[in-house]
Design a protein around this motif. Structure first.
Motif, PDB file in Angstrom:
ATOM      1  N   LEU A 189       0.820  -1.212   0.000  1.00  0.00           N
ATOM      2  CA  LEU A 189       0.000   0.000   0.000  1.00  0.00           C
ATOM      3  C   LEU A 189       0.859   1.268   0.000  1.00  0.00           C
ATOM      4  O   LEU A 189       0.436   2.309  -0.508  1.00  0.00           O
ATOM      5  CB  LEU A 189      -0.938  -0.005   1.207  1.00  0.00           C
ATOM      6  N   SER A 190       2.050   1.185   0.543  1.00  0.00           N
ATOM      7  CA  SER A 190       2.942   2.355   0.497  1.00  0.00           C
ATOM      8  C   SER A 190       3.320   2.681  -0.947  1.00  0.00           C
ATOM      9  O   SER A 190       3.474   3.847  -1.321  1.00  0.00           O
ATOM     10  CB  SER A 190       4.199   2.102   1.332  1.00  0.00           C
TER      11      SER A 190
ATOM     12  N   GLN B 142      -9.010   3.917   4.713  1.00  0.00           N
ATOM     13  CA  GLN B 142      -8.561   4.466   5.987  1.00  0.00           C
ATOM     14  C   GLN B 142      -7.055   4.298   6.200  1.00  0.00           C
ATOM     15  O   GLN B 142      -6.410   5.150   6.801  1.00  0.00           O
ATOM     16  CB  GLN B 142      -9.356   3.816   7.117  1.00  0.00           C
ATOM     17  N   VAL B 143      -6.485   3.217   5.669  1.00  0.00           N
ATOM     18  CA  VAL B 143      -5.026   3.067   5.746  1.00  0.00           C
ATOM     19  C   VAL B 143      -4.349   4.139   4.895  1.00  0.00           C
ATOM     20  O   VAL B 143      -3.370   4.775   5.325  1.00  0.00           O
ATOM     21  CB  VAL B 143      -4.606   1.659   5.286  1.00  0.00           C
ATOM     22  N   LEU B 144      -4.849   4.363   3.689  1.00  0.00           N
ATOM     23  CA  LEU B 144      -4.266   5.394   2.822  1.00  0.00           C
ATOM     24  C   LEU B 144      -4.372   6.776   3.457  1.00  0.00           C
ATOM     25  O   LEU B 144      -3.456   7.597   3.370  1.00  0.00           O
ATOM     26  CB  LEU B 144      -4.959   5.391   1.462  1.00  0.00           C
ATOM     27  N   GLN B 145      -5.500   7.033   4.120  1.00  0.00           N
ATOM     28  CA  GLN B 145      -5.696   8.330   4.769  1.00  0.00           C
ATOM     29  C   GLN B 145      -4.838   8.482   6.024  1.00  0.00           C
ATOM     30  O   GLN B 145      -4.114   9.468   6.172  1.00  0.00           O
ATOM     31  CB  GLN B 145      -7.165   8.513   5.137  1.00  0.00           C
ATOM     32  N   ASN B 146      -4.917   7.501   6.919  1.00  0.00           N
ATOM     33  CA  ASN B 146      -4.320   7.654   8.249  1.00  0.00           C
ATOM     34  C   ASN B 146      -2.821   7.360   8.281  1.00  0.00           C
ATOM     35  O   ASN B 146      -2.084   7.987   9.047  1.00  0.00           O
ATOM     36  CB  ASN B 146      -5.035   6.733   9.241  1.00  0.00           C
ATOM     37  N   LYS B 147      -2.372   6.425   7.453  1.00  0.00           N
ATOM     38  CA  LYS B 147      -0.967   6.030   7.505  1.00  0.00           C
ATOM     39  C   LYS B 147      -0.122   6.724   6.441  1.00  0.00           C
ATOM     40  O   LYS B 147       1.060   6.989   6.653  1.00  0.00           O
ATOM     41  CB  LYS B 147      -0.840   4.518   7.360  1.00  0.00           C
TER      42      LYS B 147
ATOM     43  N   ASP C 115      -5.262  12.619   0.984  1.00  0.00           N
ATOM     44  CA  ASP C 115      -6.396  13.493   1.291  1.00  0.00           C
ATOM     45  C   ASP C 115      -7.705  12.703   1.176  1.00  0.00           C
ATOM     46  O   ASP C 115      -8.047  12.205   0.093  1.00  0.00           O
ATOM     47  CB  ASP C 115      -6.411  14.662   0.314  1.00  0.00           C
ATOM     48  N   PRO C 116      -8.470  12.573   2.261  1.00  0.00           N
ATOM     49  CA  PRO C 116      -9.714  11.781   2.204  1.00  0.00           C
ATOM     50  C   PRO C 116     -10.750  12.360   1.256  1.00  0.00           C
ATOM     51  O   PRO C 116     -11.656  11.642   0.819  1.00  0.00           O
ATOM     52  CB  PRO C 116     -10.204  11.792   3.650  1.00  0.00           C
TER      53      PRO C 116
END
Length: 287
Positions: free
Chosen positions: A177-178, A224-229, A233-234
């Motif tokens: 995901l990174s 949520q992983v893309l947003q929080n970690k 931008d959500p």
């Protein structure tokens, strides 16, 4: 058929069933839910508009191909007529000159049509190269990136992201995901749809009603992983679930089921960005 679910709906339901809340708190939750639902509908409409625009572009390409075929047939006919004129001693030079001009004009038009078609064909290469330039060759081997009709599809298998039958993102998925976050951040104004898909085997989890729920919950987890970690931008993100109703393989075999259990990250350029990339296509095709 598409179903977009928002994680705040689940949160609201949990709060309501877990105990009594004040009227004020309930009103705040209702207001938040309404805003999120309105935002989700807005993003869904944008995505549908982009799909319609891209369908129109595909139709134009097909029309160009048909025009090219027609003009080539016309040139062949003109060439035959010219040959007949040249072999006939009674044919005047004026008619021969006219036929030559018509052939030259048709050849020029064919060249224009071919250039237009090549520009459209090379767009896919431009999009792929630009959107994956932040990834190394080794990283690209872990991520399946395809460009179809100007839309970027990044497909990830469920066993790479989640535990079997679950929707929480596993620890081993972080590295993958990174890499995806690099692509998304590289084009910070593009809309991103995270779309969950399942096979046709019914889910048997106490808190998950069916494959619709499972696919939407998985998409929400990735969002949520893309947003929080990874600080995406959500406002750019939409989570959606398609359950078992968007298969890419036959569900009658284990291999087909494995292909259908996937999460797609769909990156959609806005129309002006799409046209800008089209303008860059010839330059890229010369490299």
């Amino acid at each position: 058929m598409k179903l977009y679910k928002s994680f705040p709906i689940v949160l609201l339901a949990i709060v309501l069933v877990s105990g009594c809340v004040s009227n004020k708190k309930y009103a705040e939750l209702q207001d938040t839910y309404a805003k999120l639902r309105e935002r989700n509908q807005e993003l869904s409409n944008k995505y549908q508009d982009s799909q319609r625009e891209l369908t129109g572009a595909t139709s134009r390409v097909k029309s160009l191909e048909e025009q090219i075929a027609s003009e080539k047939a016309n040139v062949t006919a003109l060439q035959d007529a010219l040959n007949k004129c040249l072999s006939s001693s009674n044919q005047g030079n004026v008619n021969i000159s006219k036929l030559v001009d018509e052939i030259n004009s048709s050849n020029k038009y064919i060249k224009q049509l071919v250039n237009a078609k090549n520009k459209s064909d090379s767009l896919n290469m431009v999009l792929t190269n630009n959107l994956t330039r932040s990834l190394s060759r080794e990283e690209l081997s872990d991520v399946d990136v395809q460009v179809l009709k100007g839309v970027v599809y990044i497909s990830l298998a469920d066993n790479m992201l989640y535990k079997s039958g679950g929707f929480e993102v596993s620890d081993k998925a972080g590295q993958t995901l990174s890499k995806i976050a690099k692509i998304i951040q590289d084009y910070s104004t593009y809309d991103v749809l995270i779309e969950g898909n399942t096979d046709n085997v019914p889910i048997s989890q106490p808190n998950i009603r069916n494959n619709w729920d499972l696919s939407a919950l998985r998409a929400s987890s990735v969002v949520q992983v893309l947003q929080n970690k990874y600080a995406v931008d959500p406002k750019r993100l939409t989570a959606g679930g398609r359950g078992e109703y968007n298969p890419v393989a036959d569900n009658s075999t284990p291999a087909g089921k494995a292909k259908n259990r996937r999460t797609q990250i769909i990156i959609t350029p806005k129309l002006d960005q799409f046209m800008d990339l089209i303008g860059k296509a010839p330059e890229a095709s010369q490299k």
